[in-house]
Enzyme design. Structure first.
Site, PDB file in Angstrom:
ATOM      1  N   LYS A   1      87.072  47.441 111.559  1.00  0.00           N
ATOM      2  CA  LYS A   1      88.369  47.978 111.855  1.00  0.00           C
ATOM      3  C   LYS A   1      88.204  49.151 112.725  1.00  0.00           C
ATOM      4  O   LYS A   1      87.584  50.002 112.501  1.00  0.00           O
ATOM      5  CB  LYS A   1      88.916  48.620 110.209  1.00  0.00           C
ATOM      6  CG  LYS A   1      90.335  49.129 110.599  1.00  0.00           C
ATOM      7  CD  LYS A   1      90.682  49.770 109.205  1.00  0.00           C
ATOM      8  CE  LYS A   1      92.435  50.007 109.286  1.00  0.00           C
ATOM      9  NZ  LYS A   1      92.576  51.023 110.439  1.00  0.00           N
TER      10      LYS A   1
ATOM     11  N   LYS B   1      91.965  45.766 103.932  1.00  0.00           N
ATOM     12  CA  LYS B   1      91.058  46.587 104.646  1.00  0.00           C
ATOM     13  C   LYS B   1      90.295  47.418 103.702  1.00  0.00           C
ATOM     14  O   LYS B   1      90.674  47.802 102.475  1.00  0.00           O
ATOM     15  CB  LYS B   1      91.993  47.582 105.445  1.00  0.00           C
ATOM     16  CG  LYS B   1      93.027  48.433 104.849  1.00  0.00           C
ATOM     17  CD  LYS B   1      93.884  49.240 105.604  1.00  0.00           C
ATOM     18  CE  LYS B   1      95.049  49.952 105.178  1.00  0.00           C
ATOM     19  NZ  LYS B   1      95.730  50.896 106.053  1.00  0.00           N
TER      20      LYS B   1
ATOM     21  N   GLU C   1      86.435  41.391 109.914  1.00  0.00           N
ATOM     22  CA  GLU C   1      86.132  41.907 111.260  1.00  0.00           C
ATOM     23  C   GLU C   1      85.966  43.659 111.293  1.00  0.00           C
ATOM     24  O   GLU C   1      86.711  44.103 110.222  1.00  0.00           O
ATOM     25  CB  GLU C   1      87.717  41.396 111.967  1.00  0.00           C
ATOM     26  CG  GLU C   1      87.870  40.076 112.300  1.00  0.00           C
ATOM     27  CD  GLU C   1      89.216  40.293 112.646  1.00  0.00           C
ATOM     28  OE1 GLU C   1      89.939  40.850 112.723  1.00  0.00           O
ATOM     29  OE2 GLU C   1      89.513  38.936 112.873  1.00  0.00           O
TER      30      GLU C   1
ATOM     31  N   ARG D   1     102.799  49.290 117.535  1.00  0.00           N
ATOM     32  CA  ARG D   1     103.152  48.577 116.237  1.00  0.00           C
ATOM     33  C   ARG D   1     104.469  49.138 115.838  1.00  0.00           C
ATOM     34  O   ARG D   1     105.360  48.390 115.083  1.00  0.00           O
ATOM     35  CB  ARG D   1     102.304  49.113 115.075  1.00  0.00           C
ATOM     36  CG  ARG D   1     102.409  50.550 114.856  1.00  0.00           C
ATOM     37  CD  ARG D   1     101.262  50.967 113.727  1.00  0.00           C
ATOM     38  NE  ARG D   1     101.387  50.531 112.639  1.00  0.00           N
ATOM     39  CZ  ARG D   1     100.489  50.201 111.669  1.00  0.00           C
ATOM     40  NH1 ARG D   1      99.397  50.701 111.896  1.00  0.00           N
ATOM     41  NH2 ARG D   1     100.695  49.723 110.539  1.00  0.00           N
TER      42      ARG D   1
ATOM     43  N   ARG E   1     102.808  43.419 104.433  1.00  0.00           N
ATOM     44  CA  ARG E   1     101.418  43.866 104.070  1.00  0.00           C
ATOM     45  C   ARG E   1     101.131  43.210 102.640  1.00  0.00           C
ATOM     46  O   ARG E   1     101.364  43.342 101.624  1.00  0.00           O
ATOM     47  CB  ARG E   1     101.669  45.495 103.701  1.00  0.00           C
ATOM     48  CG  ARG E   1     100.177  45.914 103.447  1.00  0.00           C
ATOM     49  CD  ARG E   1     100.239  47.502 102.994  1.00  0.00           C
ATOM     50  NE  ARG E   1     101.020  48.362 104.146  1.00  0.00           N
ATOM     51  CZ  ARG E   1     100.107  48.920 105.082  1.00  0.00           C
ATOM     52  NH1 ARG E   1      99.096  48.564 105.264  1.00  0.00           N
ATOM     53  NH2 ARG E   1     100.877  49.567 105.861  1.00  0.00           N
TER      54      ARG E   1
ATOM     55  N   GLU F   1      93.681  45.737 119.378  1.00  0.00           N
ATOM     56  CA  GLU F   1      93.909  47.141 119.258  1.00  0.00           C
ATOM     57  C   GLU F   1      93.054  47.596 120.804  1.00  0.00           C
ATOM     58  O   GLU F   1      92.186  47.123 121.264  1.00  0.00           O
ATOM     59  CB  GLU F   1      92.701  47.426 118.242  1.00  0.00           C
ATOM     60  CG  GLU F   1      92.501  49.125 117.831  1.00  0.00           C
ATOM     61  CD  GLU F   1      93.326  49.076 116.506  1.00  0.00           C
ATOM     62  OE1 GLU F   1      93.392  50.346 116.094  1.00  0.00           O
ATOM     63  OE2 GLU F   1      93.904  48.175 115.942  1.00  0.00           O
TER      64      GLU F   1
END
Length: 913
Positions: free
Chosen positions: A613, A781, A611, A633, A775, A661
């Site tokens: 970012k 990422k 996807e 967040r 995480r 987002e």
């Protein structure tokens, strides 16, 4: 009798008739510098100073070739432009001098003492006083309580402590400023026969002045490997340095005139204090005035108002130069209130019921002082286990985590900031603004400052702290009343009344809680482990319940009843978002997500889910029961800032919790985070940020809850199927997913994402479940490093908490086309503790001026700064701002002339020069 010389104070002492500044903190045309301490040194066009002071300035700070220096021998006459100037020893530190000035036209005289003392120092010349019509003198210790013991007695006590420390197998560490106090201590150790190791900055200064000193001990540069058996001599900032902490067997002692105050050990956080001072004490101040016989006295530094009133009562005309004199307030001749030591154990305060705030503060204090994480957990677990009421347990756990309210309840903030807390503390203690600022800056810690101020208040009014304490329910009621109060006056009154019933220790922890500065260690993880230990539950289950319920307090009550499995997400209770771990290359991502690469290539059965970012705001969208809200967040509601998203979400027919987002657009062009950030914190977004000019869209990439059913344990692929089954209204967009089967395809997808002006890629394992707040390695990422900038530091700011003793925040600049420095950002992360300590020593020595906690420094330190992006901004005079700047390296190989230019930074930002 000639008229007196005119003296003014314009952010510094100025003699307008002579056009001469005295120890100014900023650059001027012509100045006298009394000694070489950094707070008295700045760069001037013309500088008068003693020969030794100028030599020390050259060694310590460097000099400008364009400056003119007049090194004046002691006692010799120097005439210039109708004035006669003579310097005399001040006795403060080596090279320190008083200035005696005579106006040749009529013989009017002035004596400026600078910092001084009359008693014979161990490393400096004895002070010499001359009569003068006008006297300008420092009054650092201008209260009767400051009457120092004889120097020989202080030295004997210090040597006794040093020898006892060595005999017990510990390493004594003596703390004193690199120039002045350090040499005084070395001279005191001269006849003791003890080997000494000194800090690098002390070695440098001592090397310059050693020929002028008497007998010195054997000393050499500090070496941690051979430190045992030595006396260590460090500057005060070294007391909590990594070098000292790693030795683990050190005992520290501060040498300062402020040791005369009770509570000095706590103030300096040392094992012992000795009142060895470079300044005149109260009897010496009186003796100075009697010897000089001035017609008028001006006072600077320290207790100027009090000592001026004292002198006026004795028949002298005396005024403070630094603030307004208060003639109606008589001088307090009694000693100032003492500052008691805080409790160091549970026996320090009377035993209290376990549900009281004092008990909570006591346990937190013990946990903060304990270095072992296991012992911290055990202390907190024992305390939590003893709480009988579920409501008390929930409150205590939240308070231990630094939370004032249930975060899942969507309650507003306390809105009781430092200004109100400061005013309440000042009203209780009677401290002036200047006194409070001095105390606060010396501590750089909310709790320590509050403790000292409340101790002062208690000593002034012993009946203030009645034998009572807030219980946890009353504490919650206090916080709610503070939040409900409108305006600073009622908030201040309510807080002052509460603090007046608490001991200084308990009150200081209440302030820590209100300011979010508990500093017990890793707050959330530590408390989760303590809850697990208290009720014999798995720590992972407690952590999971806290994430899902949005409240560690609720998770604790579930843990006590062994009902952690009941925790589940619910609408309008935000949960922590799942995070992606960074990877450097496409190959790293492929290797992480497709472990058997050969099999993948052979069968093409495995794929990676990609996807884009986005450069936006991560947001959680909750729609349920006709109510819509957006959460960041960090679990804060922000719906009011994005009304168009809120309105669009009303069109979702299902009840959902979405993860996604928020991104900004203008004229159908995607904008950056900097543009989007302008909308945060505004009260009336419809007026201040018109959607017709810049609109936002919500890009959805996950579904966490659907029509009463949590989906966290389902695979990403299953959640995607459910998400694609929703009908999203205009304004909400489903993110596109690309499945690739090779490293080459990942690299191509990354370049395509960059061409779409996105930050990079998020790679996901389609089989992954949603893990709130973690995480892990299921989401990765790829965000390749942006270009770095070489910049120069122009300001250094004192840190807070564990970094309150160092300069850890750095403002930096680039050069414009005229070689002028233009600020482009500020960074405080990326350096080790040792690097920060080294820079602190350097910036302290190269300070040009200081305002509060911020020092303007000589721009000679080059840093390499990494950042996520760079955008136009009016925040700095460069017209640019960096997003997430961090220090990559200290570039000792580069000179300030070699830093990057503003033109290059504009090029990176895509802004025309």
């Amino acid at each position: 009798m000639p008229p007196l010389l005119t003296v003014t104070h314009r952010k510094g002492i100025y003699l307008p008739e002579a056009d001469l500044w005295l120890d100014p903190h900023f650059s001027v045309e012509r100045a006298f510098i009394s000694h070489a301490h950094s707070d008295h040194v700045a760069r001037h066009a013309v500088t008068f100073a003693s020969e030794l002071t100028l030599e020390l300035m050259r060694a310590r700070y460097g000099v400008k070739e364009s400056s003119t220096f007049h090194p004046l021998p002691m006692r010799e006459v120097f005439e210039w432009e109708g004035w006669q100037m003579r310097l005399f020893p001040a006795g403060h530190i080596v090279g320190s001098a008083m200035l005696h000035l005579t106006r040749l036209s009529d013989g009017a005289t002035l004596l400026y003492t600078g910092d001084y003392k009359l008693r014979q120092g161990l490393s400096s010349e004895r002070c010499e006083l001359l009569p003068a019509d006008t006297l300008i003198m420092e009054t650092t210790f201008g209260l009767p309580q400051f009457h120092f013991p004889p120097t020989a007695e202080i030295v004997a006590s210090m040597l006794k402590w040093v020898r006892e420390t060595l005999d017990e197998g510990h390493i004594p560490v003596l703390l004193g400023y690199s120039l002045g106090k350090a040499q005084e201590i070395l001279c005191a150790l001269g006849e003791a026969g003890l080997p000494v190791m000194v800090h690098k900055s002390i070695l440098e200064m001592t090397t310059v002045v050693a020929p002028l000193l008497g007998q010195l001990p054997t000393y050499r540069l500090f070496d941690a490997a051979e430190a045992r058996g030595h006396v260590l001599l460090f500057p005060p900032s070294g007391a909590r340095s990594q070098a000292i902490r790693k030795l683990k067997v050190c005992r520290t002692a501060m040498l300062s005139g402020w040791a005369m105050q009770s509570g000095a050990k706590y103030r300096y956080q040392v094992d012992e204090v000795f009142p060895l001072s470079d300044h005149a004490d109260y009897p010496e101040l009186l003796e100075t005035v009697a010897t000089v016989k001035p017609r008028r006295v001006y006072l600077v530094h320290g207790y100027t108002q009090e000592f001026a009133a004292d002198l006026r009562a004795r028949g002298y005309e005396a005024w403070t130069l630094e603030r307004a004199d208060q003639l109606e307030i008589p001088l307090e001749t009694a000693p100032r209130p003492s500052l008691e030591e805080p409790p160091s154990s549970s026996a320090a305060e009377p035993p209290e019921k376990p549900d009281q705030l004092a008990r909570w503060a006591q346990v937190c204090s013990q946990a903060a002082a304990e270095s072992s994480r296991l012992k911290k957990v055990a202390l907190l677990a024992d305390y939590l286990r003893a709480l009988a009421e579920p409501a008390d347990l929930a409150l205590a756990v939240r308070y231990c985590a630094g939370l004032l309210f249930d975060p899942a309840a969507g309650e507003g903030p306390l809105n009781t900031g430092w200004a109100i807390i400061r005013r309440a503390l000042q009203e209780l203690s009677g401290l002036s603004d200047a006194e409070y600022r001095t105390l606060s800056r010396s501590q750089a810690d909310a709790g320590r400052t509050a403790y000292l101020v409340l101790s002062r208040a208690l000593s002034k009014n012993p009946t203030m702290a009645a034998p009572q304490s807030l219980d946890l329910q009353a504490t919650d009621a206090l916080f709610r009343s503070l939040r409900a109060a409108r305006g600073p006056a009622p908030k201040t009154q309510r807080l002052r009344e509460a603090l007046a019933t608490l001991s200084p220790h308990t009150g200081s922890w209440l302030v820590r809680l209100m300011t979010g500065e508990l500093r017990m260690g890793s707050k959330e993880g530590l408390i989760e482990e303590a809850v697990a230990a208290a009720f014999a539950q798995p720590a992972e289950a407690v952590r999971e319940a806290a994430m899902l319920s949005g409240d560690i307090g609720h998770a604790a009550t579930l843990a006590r009843e062994a009902r952690l499995h009941e925790a589940a997400p619910r609408p309008h209770v935000p949960i922590k978002v799942m995070l992606a771990s960074p990877e450097e290359t496409a190959a790293d991502i492929w290797q992480r997500l497709i472990r058997d690469e050969k099999a993948a290539e052979a069968t093409s059965a495995h794929s990676v889910w990609l996807e884009d970012k986005y450069d936006g705001i991560r947001a959680q969208l909750h729609v349920s029961g006709g109510r819509v809200e957006i959460y960041t967040r960090d679990l804060k509601p922000i719906g009011l800032q994005f009304p168009e998203v809120m309105q669009a979400a009303q069109g979702i027919s299902a009840e959902v919790i979405l993860d996604g987002e928020i991104i900004a657009y203008a004229e159908d062009k995607k904008l950056s985070f900097f543009d989007l950030q302008k909308r945060l914190g505004r009260r009336d977004q419809a007026d201040l940020f018109l959607p017709s000019d810049i609109s936002v869209r919500y890009v959805v990439f996950d579904l966490l809850w659907l029509n009463g059913r949590p989906l966290l344990d389902q695979s990403l692929e299953s959640r995607r199927v459910a998400l694609e089954g929703l009908v999203l209204p205009t304004g909400l967009t489903l993110i596109e997913v690309q499945r690739v089967t090779s490293t080459v395809e990942i690299e191509a997808a990354f370049m395509a994402a960059r061409r779409r002006n996105n930050e990079g890629l998020i790679a996901k394992d389609p089989a992954s479940v949603y893990s709130p707040g973690r995480r892990g390695k299921s989401w990765l990422k790829l965000k390749k490093a942006f270009a770095t900038l070489d910049v120069v530091v122009v300001k250094a700011e004192q840190g807070s908490g564990k970094r309150s003793h160092v300069l850890s925040d750095y403002t930096f600049a680039v050069r414009d086309e005229h070689s002028a420095l233009r600020v482009i950002g500020k960074a405080y992360s990326g350096l080790t503790d040792v690097e920060i300590e080294t820079l602190t020593e350097h910036f302290t020595a190269t300070t040009l001026s200081q305002k509060g906690r911020v020092r303007t420094v000589i721009p000679d330190t080059v840093l390499e700064i990494a950042f996520d992006s760079i955008q136009p901004s009016d925040r700095h005079d460069s017209g640019l701002s960096l997003r997430f700047p961090r220090i990559k390296a200290i570039r000792t190989d580069k000179r300030p002339e070699e830093i990057d230019t503003l033109a290059y930074a504009r090029k990176l930002a895509g802004v025309a020069s």
